[in-house]
Design a protein around this motif. Sequence first.
Motif, PDB file in Angstrom:
ATOM      1  N   THR A  79      -5.059   5.649   2.235  1.00  0.00           N
ATOM      2  CA  THR A  79      -4.270   4.531   2.050  1.00  0.00           C
ATOM      3  C   THR A  79      -4.908   3.735   0.917  1.00  0.00           C
ATOM      4  O   THR A  79      -5.825   3.563   0.827  1.00  0.00           O
ATOM      5  N   THR A 116       0.663  -1.220   0.135  1.00  0.00           N
ATOM      6  CA  THR A 116       0.202   0.196   0.128  1.00  0.00           C
ATOM      7  C   THR A 116       0.893   1.188  -0.050  1.00  0.00           C
ATOM      8  O   THR A 116       1.992   1.351   0.280  1.00  0.00           O
ATOM      9  N   PRO A 157      -3.867   0.857  -2.376  1.00  0.00           N
ATOM     10  CA  PRO A 157      -3.061  -0.176  -3.028  1.00  0.00           C
ATOM     11  C   PRO A 157      -2.263   0.359  -3.845  1.00  0.00           C
ATOM     12  O   PRO A 157      -2.369   1.489  -4.608  1.00  0.00           O
ATOM     13  N   LYS A 158      -1.132  -0.270  -4.101  1.00  0.00           N
ATOM     14  CA  LYS A 158       0.077   0.433  -5.089  1.00  0.00           C
ATOM     15  C   LYS A 158      -0.434   0.590  -6.373  1.00  0.00           C
ATOM     16  O   LYS A 158      -0.013   1.318  -7.314  1.00  0.00           O
TER      17      LYS A 158
END
Length: 60
Positions: free
Chosen positions: A44, A19, A46-47
């Motif tokens: 926040t 994340t 997820p990448k």
Amino acid sequence: MAKQQTFGDKAKKKKETATKTIKLVYSTRSEKTGGWRFAEKYVTLPKDQDENAALAEAMK
């Protein structure tokens, strides 16, 4: 007595996360005074998620 652990050792132990955290700062008009107010949130994600779509959703 010497230190057992150095700062470099601590930095290397950090695990890679899936994340990312983004600080979102946005402005709104105050209902009472009509002046500008600034708000901030940490989001926040997820990448692999698109930041622009997620940030637009977070501002709602």
